[in-house]
Scaffold this motif. Structure first.
Motif, PDB file in Angstrom:
ATOM      1  N   SER A  16       0.765  -1.036   0.134  1.00 56.95           N
ATOM      2  CA  SER A  16       0.015   0.060  -0.166  1.00 56.95           C
ATOM      3  C   SER A  16       0.938   1.237  -0.059  1.00 56.95           C
ATOM      4  CB  SER A  16      -1.036  -0.052   1.253  1.00 56.95           C
ATOM      5  OG  SER A  16      -1.587   1.224   1.166  1.00 56.95           O
ATOM      6  N   LEU A  17       2.054   1.285   0.827  1.00 56.98           N
ATOM      7  CA  LEU A  17       2.564   2.410   1.186  1.00 56.98           C
ATOM      8  C   LEU A  17       3.751   2.682   0.086  1.00 56.98           C
ATOM      9  CD1 LEU A  17       2.171   2.644   4.899  1.00 56.98           C
ATOM     10  CD2 LEU A  17       0.723   3.659   3.205  1.00 56.98           C
ATOM     11  N   GLY A  18       4.480   1.705  -0.341  1.00 54.53           N
ATOM     12  CA  GLY A  18       5.617   2.006  -1.146  1.00 54.53           C
ATOM     13  C   GLY A  18       6.824   1.497  -0.187  1.00 54.53           C
ATOM     14  N   THR A  19       7.781   0.950  -0.553  1.00 56.54           N
ATOM     15  CA  THR A  19       9.091   0.674   0.082  1.00 56.54           C
ATOM     16  C   THR A  19      10.090   1.770   0.672  1.00 56.54           C
ATOM     17  OG1 THR A  19      10.204  -0.022  -1.776  1.00 56.54           O
ATOM     18  CG2 THR A  19       8.672  -1.676  -0.800  1.00 56.54           C
ATOM     19  N   THR A  20       9.917   2.812  -0.141  1.00 53.72           N
ATOM     20  CA  THR A  20      10.855   3.866   0.299  1.00 53.72           C
ATOM     21  C   THR A  20      10.085   5.084   1.181  1.00 53.72           C
ATOM     22  OG1 THR A  20       9.681   5.423  -1.888  1.00 53.72           O
ATOM     23  CG2 THR A  20      11.851   4.074  -2.077  1.00 53.72           C
ATOM     24  N   PRO A  21      10.830   5.533   1.891  1.00 57.59           N
ATOM     25  CA  PRO A  21      10.377   6.305   3.151  1.00 57.59           C
ATOM     26  C   PRO A  21       9.603   7.756   2.600  1.00 57.59           C
ATOM     27  CG  PRO A  21      12.541   6.549   3.430  1.00 57.59           C
ATOM     28  CD  PRO A  21      12.315   5.583   2.294  1.00 57.59           C
ATOM     29  N   GLN A  22       8.779   7.711   1.640  1.00 54.88           N
ATOM     30  CA  GLN A  22       8.245   8.774   0.944  1.00 54.88           C
ATOM     31  C   GLN A  22       6.801   8.665   0.613  1.00 54.88           C
ATOM     32  OE1 GLN A  22      10.324   9.601  -2.581  1.00 54.88           O
ATOM     33  NE2 GLN A  22      12.022  10.585  -1.545  1.00 54.88           N
ATOM     34  N   ILE A  23       5.817   9.646   0.779  1.00 51.32           N
ATOM     35  CA  ILE A  23       4.436   9.369   0.578  1.00 51.32           C
ATOM     36  C   ILE A  23       4.034  10.006  -0.697  1.00 51.32           C
ATOM     37  CG2 ILE A  23       4.083   9.548   2.992  1.00 51.32           C
ATOM     38  CD1 ILE A  23       2.821  12.097   2.689  1.00 51.32           C
ATOM     39  N   ASP A  24       3.163   9.988  -1.460  1.00 50.05           N
ATOM     40  CA  ASP A  24       2.551  10.523  -2.640  1.00 50.05           C
ATOM     41  C   ASP A  24       2.597  12.052  -2.558  1.00 50.05           C
ATOM     42  OD1 ASP A  24       2.423   7.793  -3.465  1.00 50.05           O
ATOM     43  OD2 ASP A  24       0.034   7.784  -3.817  1.00 50.05           O
ATOM     44  N   ARG A  25       3.103  12.419  -3.501  1.00 50.27           N
ATOM     45  CA  ARG A  25       2.983  14.192  -3.592  1.00 50.27           C
ATOM     46  C   ARG A  25       2.229  14.422  -5.114  1.00 50.27           C
ATOM     47  NH1 ARG A  25       5.163  19.071  -2.162  1.00 50.27           N
ATOM     48  NH2 ARG A  25       6.245  17.749  -0.555  1.00 50.27           N
ATOM     49  N   LEU A  26       0.688  15.025  -4.835  1.00 50.24           N
ATOM     50  CA  LEU A  26       0.060  15.269  -5.741  1.00 50.24           C
ATOM     51  C   LEU A  26       0.242  16.554  -6.331  1.00 50.24           C
ATOM     52  CD1 LEU A  26      -3.167  13.799  -4.567  1.00 50.24           C
ATOM     53  CD2 LEU A  26      -1.211  12.543  -5.709  1.00 50.24           C
ATOM     54  N   HIS A  27      -0.029  16.998  -7.519  1.00 54.73           N
ATOM     55  CA  HIS A  27       0.324  18.253  -8.299  1.00 54.73           C
ATOM     56  C   HIS A  27      -1.033  18.859  -8.727  1.00 54.73           C
ATOM     57  CE1 HIS A  27       4.682  17.949  -7.726  1.00 54.73           C
ATOM     58  NE2 HIS A  27       4.710  16.846  -8.155  1.00 54.73           N
ATOM     59  N   THR A  28      -2.212  18.028  -8.662  1.00 56.89           N
ATOM     60  CA  THR A  28      -3.283  18.562  -8.605  1.00 56.89           C
ATOM     61  C   THR A  28      -4.270  17.959  -7.669  1.00 56.89           C
ATOM     62  OG1 THR A  28      -4.061  16.709 -10.184  1.00 56.89           O
ATOM     63  CG2 THR A  28      -3.193  18.780 -11.212  1.00 56.89           C
ATOM     64  N   PRO A  29      -5.297  19.077  -7.179  1.00 52.48           N
ATOM     65  CA  PRO A  29      -6.284  18.020  -5.978  1.00 52.48           C
ATOM     66  C   PRO A  29      -6.869  16.920  -6.552  1.00 52.48           C
ATOM     67  CG  PRO A  29      -6.422  20.714  -6.432  1.00 52.48           C
ATOM     68  CD  PRO A  29      -5.759  20.232  -7.658  1.00 52.48           C
ATOM     69  N   PRO A  30      -6.997  15.735  -5.750  1.00 50.94           N
ATOM     70  CA  PRO A  30      -7.825  14.810  -6.099  1.00 50.94           C
ATOM     71  C   PRO A  30      -9.251  15.116  -6.396  1.00 50.94           C
ATOM     72  CG  PRO A  30      -7.365  14.920  -3.830  1.00 50.94           C
ATOM     73  CD  PRO A  30      -6.661  16.080  -4.166  1.00 50.94           C
ATOM     74  N   THR A  31      -9.923  14.272  -7.103  1.00 50.59           N
ATOM     75  CA  THR A  31     -11.488  14.561  -7.223  1.00 50.59           C
ATOM     76  C   THR A  31     -12.036  13.622  -5.866  1.00 50.59           C
ATOM     77  OG1 THR A  31     -11.683  12.334  -8.116  1.00 50.59           O
ATOM     78  CG2 THR A  31     -11.434  14.222  -9.756  1.00 50.59           C
ATOM     79  N   PRO A  32     -13.124  13.986  -5.516  1.00 49.93           N
ATOM     80  CA  PRO A  32     -13.829  13.251  -4.364  1.00 49.93           C
ATOM     81  C   PRO A  32     -13.655  11.705  -4.494  1.00 49.93           C
ATOM     82  CG  PRO A  32     -15.245  15.085  -4.937  1.00 49.93           C
ATOM     83  CD  PRO A  32     -14.136  14.964  -5.959  1.00 49.93           C
ATOM     84  N   LEU A  33     -13.850  11.041  -5.777  1.00 49.21           N
ATOM     85  CA  LEU A  33     -13.634   9.517  -5.830  1.00 49.21           C
ATOM     86  C   LEU A  33     -12.318   9.234  -5.830  1.00 49.21           C
ATOM     87  CD1 LEU A  33     -15.465   7.145  -6.866  1.00 49.21           C
ATOM     88  CD2 LEU A  33     -14.852   7.758  -9.182  1.00 49.21           C
ATOM     89  N   GLN A  34     -11.479   9.923  -6.518  1.00 53.29           N
ATOM     90  CA  GLN A  34      -9.854   9.700  -6.195  1.00 53.29           C
ATOM     91  C   GLN A  34      -9.491   9.658  -4.819  1.00 53.29           C
ATOM     92  OE1 GLN A  34      -8.435  12.577  -8.893  1.00 53.29           O
ATOM     93  NE2 GLN A  34      -8.121  11.089 -10.774  1.00 53.29           N
ATOM     94  N   THR A 162     -14.766  16.814   2.062  1.00 56.68           N
ATOM     95  CA  THR A 162     -15.860  16.625   2.502  1.00 56.68           C
ATOM     96  C   THR A 162     -17.089  16.030   1.640  1.00 56.68           C
ATOM     97  OG1 THR A 162     -15.753  19.094   3.388  1.00 56.68           O
ATOM     98  CG2 THR A 162     -18.115  18.204   2.888  1.00 56.68           C
ATOM     99  N   GLU A 163     -17.146  16.072   0.229  1.00 60.66           N
ATOM    100  CA  GLU A 163     -17.774  15.381  -0.510  1.00 60.66           C
ATOM    101  C   GLU A 163     -17.593  13.580  -0.422  1.00 60.66           C
ATOM    102  OE1 GLU A 163     -19.211  14.878  -5.236  1.00 60.66           O
ATOM    103  OE2 GLU A 163     -18.134  16.569  -4.615  1.00 60.66           O
ATOM    104  N   ALA A 164     -16.122  13.318  -0.310  1.00 64.28           N
ATOM    105  CA  ALA A 164     -16.034  11.998  -0.245  1.00 64.28           C
ATOM    106  C   ALA A 164     -16.104  11.426   1.037  1.00 64.28           C
ATOM    107  CB  ALA A 164     -14.322  11.827  -0.412  1.00 64.28           C
ATOM    108  N   ILE A 165     -16.046  12.244   2.226  1.00 61.84           N
ATOM    109  CA  ILE A 165     -16.343  11.399   3.506  1.00 61.84           C
ATOM    110  C   ILE A 165     -17.899  11.538   4.125  1.00 61.84           C
ATOM    111  CG2 ILE A 165     -15.853  12.163   6.057  1.00 61.84           C
ATOM    112  CD1 ILE A 165     -13.115  13.003   5.240  1.00 61.84           C
ATOM    113  N   GLY A 166     -18.495  12.639   3.332  1.00 61.71           N
ATOM    114  CA  GLY A 166     -20.020  12.664   3.509  1.00 61.71           C
ATOM    115  C   GLY A 166     -20.459  13.688   4.580  1.00 61.71           C
ATOM    116  N   GLY A 167     -19.642  14.589   4.977  1.00 56.92           N
ATOM    117  CA  GLY A 167     -20.133  15.402   6.072  1.00 56.92           C
ATOM    118  C   GLY A 167     -18.913  16.595   6.304  1.00 56.92           C
ATOM    119  N   LEU A 168     -19.228  17.539   6.896  1.00 55.32           N
ATOM    120  CA  LEU A 168     -18.389  18.701   7.074  1.00 55.32           C
ATOM    121  C   LEU A 168     -17.149  18.458   8.405  1.00 55.32           C
ATOM    122  CD1 LEU A 168     -21.050  21.477   6.878  1.00 55.32           C
ATOM    123  CD2 LEU A 168     -19.200  21.277   5.295  1.00 55.32           C
TER     124      LEU A 168
END
Length: 364
Positions: A16-34, A162-168
Motif C-alpha cells: 500500500s505505502l511503498g518501500t521508500t520512506p516517502q509518501i505520494d505528492r500530488l500536483h493537482t487536487p484529487p477528485t472526491p472519488l480519487q 467533504t464530499e468523499a467523507i460525506g460530512g463537514l
C-alpha cells in the motif's frame, strides 16, 4: 510473534505505502472519488503540493504574512495560549517526585488577548532568554470559536474531502507557534487535512500497523503551572491520579541518550524508517486516522509558523476493529521493556484462555 509483526510492517509498505520512506505528492487536487478510492479507503497519506494551482487559493496565504493584519483583525479577540518550559506539551517528562520515572505533562493554558499571545510567541524564540515557549492553539474547534474574525480568509472545509467523507469537518483548528514548539508521537481518531499557511511543518509518520513500535504505556498525568510573578513552572500531578496511554519513543533524543533509547525501544529503531514529510506554506497533508505522527516546525522570517487543520470524523468500522485487535497483541518478553516501576508484559497477558493463540505466541 515478533517476526510475524515485522512481516506485517513490511507487507503494509509493499502492498500500500511503498518501500521508500516517502509518501505520494500530488500536483493537482484529487477528485472526491480519487480521494475516496486511493487514499481515504486505503488509510494512505499524501501531500497536495503548493504547485497545484488550486491547492490553497485562500486570502490567508497572503494576508497572514502580515502580522499587522492579524493584530488588527483580531484586536478584540481572546485566545488560548499554551506555555511550557521547552516547547514540548502533551509529552513525557521526568516525574516531579521521582526523576527516575516519567509522567505525561500537559501545558499551562491561559486566556490572553491575541496581541499578547503573538508577543509571547515571538518573545520565546530561540535567541531569547525567556523561561517559556508559547504556542497559540486549542484543539476544540478553536479557529471557528476563537479566531472567527479570520473565517473569511480560509475555506470553511476542504470540498473534495467533504464530499468523499460525506460530512463537514467536526473541528477546524488554528496553530501559531515558533521553532521551539514540538508535538510528540501520538495518533488521532480523525481524518486530518493539515494546511500550512506560513513556515513549514516537519512530520514523522508511522501507520497504525506499527503500533507496537511506539511502546505505548500508561503514565501518570501532570500539568505545568506557570507563575508570572516568579516566571517559573511547577509540574503538578493530577489529583485524583489519572493515567494516560502515550507513546514512549522520542525520535529526536539527545545524542548522549541515543544509545540508551535504542536499547529500550529496539522495535522502533530496528524497524522500517518513518515517513519523513515536510509540509511547506501553501501545501496540504492528508494525515489518515490513527496514523502516529511527530511534528516539528520551521518558522517564517517573522519567527512564526501558522497552520489550519480540518478534523473529519473517522468511520469506526472494521478497520478500527482490526487496529484494536492488533493493539491488544503483546510482543515477546524479550522485546518488552520495563518502564515506570519495572512493569513488563508476557505472552500470558495477551489473551484470556485462548489456547490456539497462546500456542502461536509461544512459538515466537
Amino acid at each position: 510473534m515478533n517476526s510475524k509483526l515485522e512481516n506485517l510492517w513490511e507487507e503494509v509498505r509493499e502492498l500500500s505505502l511503498g518501500t521508500t520512506p516517502q509518501i505520494d505528492r500530488l500536483h493537482t487536487p484529487p477528485t472526491p472519488l480519487q480521494f475516496l478510492r486511493h487514499y481515504l479507503s486505503q488509510n494512505k497519506p499524501f501531500i497536495l503540493s503548493a504547485s497545484a494551482a488550486t491547492t490553497l487559493q485562500w486570502p490567508a496565504t497572503t494576508l497572514w504574512t502580515s502580522t499587522s493584519y492579524l493584530l488588527n483583525t483580531l484586536s478584540s479577540s481572546t485566545v488560548s495560549l499554551h506555555l511550557t518550559p521547552t516547547g514540548q506539551a502533551d509529552s513525557l517528562t521526568a516525574h516531579p517526585s521521582n526523576p527516575d520515572s516519567l509522567c505525561f505533562a500537559s501545558a499551562h493554558v491561559q486566556r490572553a488577548p491575541f496581541s499578547d499571545a503573538i508577543h509571547a510567541i515571538k518573545a520565546s524564540r530561540k535567541d531569547s532568554n525567556k523561561g517559556f515557549v508559547a504556542y497559540a492553539q486549542q484543539q476544540n474547534d478553536c479557529f471557528r470559536e476563537e479566531y472567527g474574525a479570520l473565517a473569511g480568509d480560509c475555506d470553511s472545509d476542504i470540498s473534495w474531502a467533504t464530499e468523499a467523507i460525506g460530512g463537514l469537518p467536526e473541528a477546524v483548528n488554528l496553530w501559531i507557534g515558533n521553532d521551539l514548539s514540538e508535538t510528540s508521537f501520538h495518533k488521532d481518531h480523525y481524518e486530518n487535512l493539515y494546511a500550512v499557511v506560513t513556515g513549514e511543518k516537519h512530520f514523522l509518520l508511522l501507520p497504525p500497523t506499527d503500533v507496537h513500535r511506539m511502546y505505548i504505556r500508561e503514565y501518570p498525568a501532570a500539568q505545568y503551572v506557570y507563575s508570572e510573578e516568579t516566571e517559573e513552572f511547577e509540574l503538578k500531578l493530577e489529583n485524583p491520579t489519572r493515567h494516560v496511554p502515550w507513546c514512549s519513543v522520542n525520535p529526536y533524543s539527545l545524542p548522549k541518550e541515543k544509545k540508551k533509547e535504542m536499547t529500550k525501544f529496539p522495535l522502533y529503531y530496528n524497524g522500517p524508517k518513518p515517513f519523513e514529510v515536510i509540509v511547506k506554506a501553501g501545501e496540504i497533508l492528508y494525515l489518515p486516522s490513527m496514523w502516529f505522527h511527530h511534528v516539528r516546525q520551521t518558522a517564517d522570517n517573522r519567527e512564526l509558523t501558522i497552520a489550519v487543520n480540518y478534523w473529519y470524523d473517522m468511520q469506526f468500522d472494521i478497520k478500527y476493529a482490526y487496529f484494536n485487535f492488533l493493539q491488544s497483541l503483546t510482543c515477546c518478553k524479550s522485546h518488552s521493556h520495563a518502564l515506570n516501576g519495572g512493569e513488563s508484559f508476557t505472552n500470558e497477558d495477551v489473551f484470556d484462555g485462548d489456547e490456539n493463540l497462546r500456542e502461536e505466541l509461544n512459538g515466537c
